[in-house]
Scaffold this motif. Sequence first.
Motif, short mmCIF file in Angstrom:
data_model
loop_
_atom_site.label_atom_id
_atom_site.label_comp_id
_atom_site.label_asym_id
_atom_site.label_seq_id
_atom_site.Cartn_x
_atom_site.Cartn_y
_atom_site.Cartn_z
N LEU A 8 0.87 -1.35 -0.06
CA LEU A 8 0.02 -0.06 -0.02
C LEU A 8 0.83 1.18 -0.12
O LEU A 8 0.31 2.50 0.14
N GLY A 9 2.20 1.06 -0.22
CA GLY A 9 2.90 2.14 -0.10
C GLY A 9 3.06 3.04 1.18
O GLY A 9 3.46 4.31 0.86
N LEU A 10 2.97 2.53 2.19
CA LEU A 10 2.80 3.17 3.68
C LEU A 10 3.97 3.10 4.41
O LEU A 10 4.23 4.04 5.17
N SER A 11 4.97 2.09 3.85
CA SER A 11 6.27 2.39 4.65
C SER A 11 7.06 3.66 3.95
O SER A 11 7.24 3.55 2.74
N SER A 28 3.49 -1.78 7.43
CA SER A 28 4.70 -0.91 7.20
C SER A 28 5.63 -0.94 8.93
O SER A 28 6.10 -0.04 9.06
N GLY A 29 5.39 -1.88 9.55
CA GLY A 29 6.36 -2.06 10.78
C GLY A 29 7.13 -3.35 10.74
O GLY A 29 7.62 -3.63 9.73
N CYS A 30 6.84 -4.15 11.73
CA CYS A 30 7.73 -5.18 11.78
C CYS A 30 7.09 -6.09 13.21
O CYS A 30 6.88 -5.54 14.11
N GLY A 31 6.92 -7.31 12.90
CA GLY A 31 6.20 -8.06 14.24
C GLY A 31 5.06 -8.86 13.70
O GLY A 31 4.80 -8.86 12.20
N GLY A 32 4.30 -9.48 14.51
CA GLY A 32 2.99 -10.19 13.99
C GLY A 32 1.95 -9.87 15.14
O GLY A 32 2.28 -9.50 15.99
N ALA A 34 5.59 7.30 14.09
CA ALA A 34 6.85 6.89 14.67
C ALA A 34 7.88 7.64 15.26
O ALA A 34 8.28 7.42 16.53
N ILE A 35 8.06 8.84 14.66
CA ILE A 35 8.81 9.93 15.42
C ILE A 35 8.25 10.54 16.91
O ILE A 35 8.88 10.75 17.75
N GLU A 36 6.83 10.54 16.75
CA GLU A 36 6.30 10.93 18.17
C GLU A 36 6.37 10.05 19.04
O GLU A 36 6.38 10.09 20.30
N ALA A 37 6.30 8.63 18.69
CA ALA A 37 6.16 7.68 19.61
C ALA A 37 7.65 7.60 20.30
O ALA A 37 7.92 7.30 21.27
N THR A 92 7.39 1.26 16.19
CA THR A 92 6.88 0.15 15.20
C THR A 92 5.32 -0.06 15.49
O THR A 92 4.53 0.17 14.60
N ALA A 93 4.72 -0.05 16.76
CA ALA A 93 3.47 0.03 17.04
C ALA A 93 2.65 1.27 16.38
O ALA A 93 1.60 1.09 15.84
N ALA A 94 3.26 2.38 16.47
CA ALA A 94 2.76 3.63 15.94
C ALA A 94 2.65 3.68 14.69
O ALA A 94 1.83 4.16 14.04
N ALA A 95 3.74 3.00 13.90
CA ALA A 95 3.73 3.10 12.54
C ALA A 95 2.37 2.05 12.18
O ALA A 95 1.79 2.50 11.10
#
Length: 440
Positions: free
Chosen positions: A102-105, A296-300, A114-117, A329-332
């Motif tokens: 979806l071009g979100l990364s 657009s993060g990492c994890g599952g 992510a920056i704010e987090a 990552t959660a924020a993204a």
Amino acid sequence: MSAKKLTTDLKQKLIQQSLRRKYEKVDREADEPLKPLRQSNIPKKFYRFDQHPGYRQMQIIDQGASMLDLESPFFRVHDDIAGATTNIDGREMINFASYNYLGLSGHEKVNQAAIEAIQRYGTSVSASRIMAGERPIHAQLESAIATSYGVDDAVVYVSGHATNVSTIGYLFSDKDLIIHDEYAHNSTIVGAQLSGAKRLSFSHNDMPALEQLLEQHRHLFERVVIIVEGLYGMDGDYPDLPRLIELKKQFHCFLMVDEAHSFGVLGKTGKGLKEIYGIPGPEVDIWMGTLSKSLSGCGGFIAGESALIDNLRYLSPGFLYSAGLPAPTAAAAIASLEIMATEPERITQLHNISTYFLAQAQLAGLNTGVSKGIAIIPVIIGSSVKTTRIAAKLFREGINVQSIVYPGVPENSARLRFFISCDHTKKQVDTTIDILKQLL
């Protein structure tokens, strides 16, 4: 065919057969039972890593690639965001090798979240969540995922692969049976092995074969789980979810759907396989997905009823003994979910350009297998050597696509695997298909 050409083809075939025999020999040696050994005559292969079967297999593969003058496609360094295009070694390339569907990364809103987090929580939560790593953003993400599926709750893990391994490995035991599609991801296989359960596979998307296995084996075990994928990463097709639900109810089984590739991709709003069929989320017992593709993060994550999620949250080793998901990552992922909801045109664009790619490939006479033409489209070539060479030639032409070869797939189905992004253009697709057609 000229004598020279015939000699070259035969040479390649003989080299491949020789390397395959060597490769299989290493596999057999690795499976041999350990015989009693004296301290004085323990072979080096039992205490040296350069004698390890896996390392020896790597050497065989490298040797074969060298003999056939094949370029390595691995560990290429991308200099910036990898989406519909990417930069490798200072060259801008059309990119079909990333999961940025979806071009979100790299999206401005996702980056800002992510920056704010980071500014609020730092780059690590520095502990397992149950002990000292819990942050408000974890509950926000899990609630958003559960809402997407229409189920009670969800739990996020720090690795997509570990999500399957830990969940399957914890929930099932040696008195249970795991039945999975033959094309199940490695994480499903490893999780099944960890559980100690009996494991059986059925032919890809073959519901009669699955039903037959259940009739033959269900009564011999306590818990039985059927595991399938929402969108298969090698072939780009999906299963018959309504029939799977019928079978799981008929035989009193659990049903687990791995939506690593399908969430954010299938359905008008990206809600995955259940949206394709219009089925409520609770009809599936275990929903699994990753944060590393559309989100657009990492994890599952695992989503489902409260009893399942509470069980995993307190006792699943891969969650209990791992540091919590990093806040950025959660924020993204949260930001990605919000954009999916407010910009459904991204999913529409992904479907349109994928359909266009599939149509143009088939018009050019390319073998796209059983792909449904949504995000994942293989071009099946057959020969591992030929596939690898074509991928290298495409790379030199400015097109980045990965080759999938033996033993990842059978030798007669080696392929180029095209991952489509909503940001790909028809011009990029036309250029790619034209060059590929010429090379073939």
